[in-house]
Each structure stands twice: as structure tokens, then as C-alpha cells.
Design a protein around this motif. Sequence first.
Motif, PDB file in Angstrom:
ATOM      1  N   PHE A  28       3.352   5.884  -2.707  1.00 48.87           N
ATOM      2  CA  PHE A  28       4.543   6.666  -3.076  1.00 48.87           C
ATOM      3  C   PHE A  28       4.615   6.849  -4.593  1.00 48.87           C
ATOM      4  CE2 PHE A  28       6.765   4.707   0.859  1.00 48.87           C
ATOM      5  CZ  PHE A  28       6.144   5.608   1.696  1.00 48.87           C
ATOM      6  N   LEU A  29       4.289   5.793  -5.331  1.00 51.12           N
ATOM      7  CA  LEU A  29       4.301   5.884  -6.793  1.00 51.12           C
ATOM      8  C   LEU A  29       3.198   6.823  -7.294  1.00 51.12           C
ATOM      9  CD1 LEU A  29       5.024   2.184  -7.799  1.00 51.12           C
ATOM     10  CD2 LEU A  29       6.630   4.104  -7.707  1.00 51.12           C
ATOM     11  N   GLN A  30       2.054   6.817  -6.639  1.00 54.09           N
ATOM     12  CA  GLN A  30       0.979   7.749  -7.006  1.00 54.09           C
ATOM     13  C   GLN A  30       1.428   9.194  -6.777  1.00 54.09           C
ATOM     14  OE1 GLN A  30      -2.162   6.183  -4.548  1.00 54.09           O
ATOM     15  NE2 GLN A  30      -2.956   4.881  -6.189  1.00 54.09           N
ATOM     16  N   GLN A  31       2.192   9.411  -5.722  1.00 55.23           N
ATOM     17  CA  GLN A  31       2.732  10.749  -5.479  1.00 55.23           C
ATOM     18  C   GLN A  31       3.647  11.161  -6.636  1.00 55.23           C
ATOM     19  OE1 GLN A  31       1.941  12.947  -3.018  1.00 55.23           O
ATOM     20  NE2 GLN A  31       0.441  11.439  -2.377  1.00 55.23           N
ATOM     21  N   TYR A  62       0.841  -1.197   0.000  1.00 54.78           N
ATOM     22  CA  TYR A  62       0.000   0.000   0.000  1.00 54.78           C
ATOM     23  C   TYR A  62       0.878   1.250   0.000  1.00 54.78           C
ATOM     24  CZ  TYR A  62      -2.387   3.969   2.011  1.00 54.78           C
ATOM     25  OH  TYR A  62      -2.829   5.243   2.252  1.00 54.78           O
ATOM     26  N   PHE A  63       1.862   1.285   0.889  1.00 51.03           N
ATOM     27  CA  PHE A  63       2.740   2.452   0.944  1.00 51.03           C
ATOM     28  C   PHE A  63       3.513   2.615  -0.363  1.00 51.03           C
ATOM     29  CE2 PHE A  63       2.361   2.026   5.657  1.00 51.03           C
ATOM     30  CZ  PHE A  63       1.857   3.290   5.893  1.00 51.03           C
ATOM     31  N   HIS A  64       3.997   1.511  -0.914  1.00 53.34           N
ATOM     32  CA  HIS A  64       4.734   1.583  -2.180  1.00 53.34           C
ATOM     33  C   HIS A  64       3.860   2.170  -3.280  1.00 53.34           C
ATOM     34  CE1 HIS A  64       6.363  -0.203  -5.974  1.00 53.34           C
ATOM     35  NE2 HIS A  64       7.427   0.395  -5.483  1.00 53.34           N
ATOM     36  N   GLN A  76       0.979  13.897   5.556  1.00 58.35           N
ATOM     37  CA  GLN A  76       0.139  12.882   6.192  1.00 58.35           C
ATOM     38  C   GLN A  76       0.652  11.481   5.861  1.00 58.35           C
ATOM     39  OE1 GLN A  76      -2.512  13.405   8.383  1.00 58.35           O
ATOM     40  NE2 GLN A  76      -2.132  11.243   8.703  1.00 58.35           N
ATOM     41  N   LEU A  77       1.012  11.262   4.615  1.00 56.26           N
ATOM     42  CA  LEU A  77       1.556   9.972   4.201  1.00 56.26           C
ATOM     43  C   LEU A  77       2.844   9.667   4.955  1.00 56.26           C
ATOM     44  CD1 LEU A  77       1.641   7.478   2.370  1.00 56.26           C
ATOM     45  CD2 LEU A  77       2.714   8.937   0.617  1.00 56.26           C
ATOM     46  N   ASP A 119       5.041   6.275  11.423  1.00 54.27           N
ATOM     47  CA  ASP A 119       4.374   5.655  12.579  1.00 54.27           C
ATOM     48  C   ASP A 119       4.300   4.146  12.408  1.00 54.27           C
ATOM     49  OD1 ASP A 119       4.023   8.151  13.725  1.00 54.27           O
ATOM     50  OD2 ASP A 119       1.859   8.268  13.282  1.00 54.27           O
ATOM     51  N   TYR A 120       3.974   3.716  11.204  1.00 52.97           N
ATOM     52  CA  TYR A 120       3.896   2.287  10.915  1.00 52.97           C
ATOM     53  C   TYR A 120       5.258   1.622  11.085  1.00 52.97           C
ATOM     54  CZ  TYR A 120       2.781  -2.043   8.489  1.00 52.97           C
ATOM     55  OH  TYR A 120       2.587  -3.359   8.176  1.00 52.97           O
TER      56      TYR A 120
END
Length: 127
Positions: A52-55, A47-49, A106-107, A113-114
Motif C-alpha cells: 500500500f505504501l509503494q502504491q 506485505y500488504f502494508h 489486483q492488490l 480475499d485474504y
Amino acid sequence: MEELLHELTAFKKQLAALENRNIALKTQLAHILQYHFDRSLLDRLEYFHTTFLQQDTRFEALRGELALQQAWVSEPDINAINYDNIRTHQVHIRAKLKNMEADLQQLMTNFLDYIQEHFPAIPKSTL
């Protein structure tokens, strides 16, 4: 028109800073996947990956808008109507950039935090 050029230059620097922060997050994720990989956490890491790519995609789109704005602002034969349109577009860019910055912050907070929760062995200095 010079005011718009100065602001546009500031926008480019701000976008570059956001891109660098996103790169740092992707690098941290790569480090985790390489050295601290836990398959049970794969879904959230993916999900994070993806995010990050969407960013990156958002950054690329805004970079294109900035290039278009640069061309418009640099045009020597701008009449009052075009100036108003260019100014309106610049206000739009400013708002987009502000939203992108808030979204990335926020991301970054969520990701860090994760990481702290699920990968406590990673020193905070690398975050």
C-alpha cells in the motif's frame, strides 16, 4: 490543446480515485491490526502494508508527472514539435495510469480475499 487539458483533468480525477481506494485499504488494514490482530498473520499483513505504501509512492510520482504535463499544456507558446512531445507524454501518462489501476485492482482483490479467508468475523460491509 484544449483536448489535452480536458484529458489531463480526467487523469487527475482518476488518480484521486485510485488514491482514495488505497486509503480505504490502508484504513481496513489498520482496523484489522487494531481489533483483530493475529501475530501468526503478521508477515502477510506487513506485505500488504508495504505494498500500500509503494502504491502511495507511485501515486506521488504520477502526480508530479501530471503537474509537469499541466505546465507544458498551459504554456501559450507551444510549437508543433513541442505539441507532439506533449501529446506523446500524455499517452505515456494514460498508459501508466491504466497500469496503476490494474495493479491496484489486483492488490485490492488479493487483500480482500485474504481478509475474508483469515478474518471471517469482519463483516463484508466493512470491506
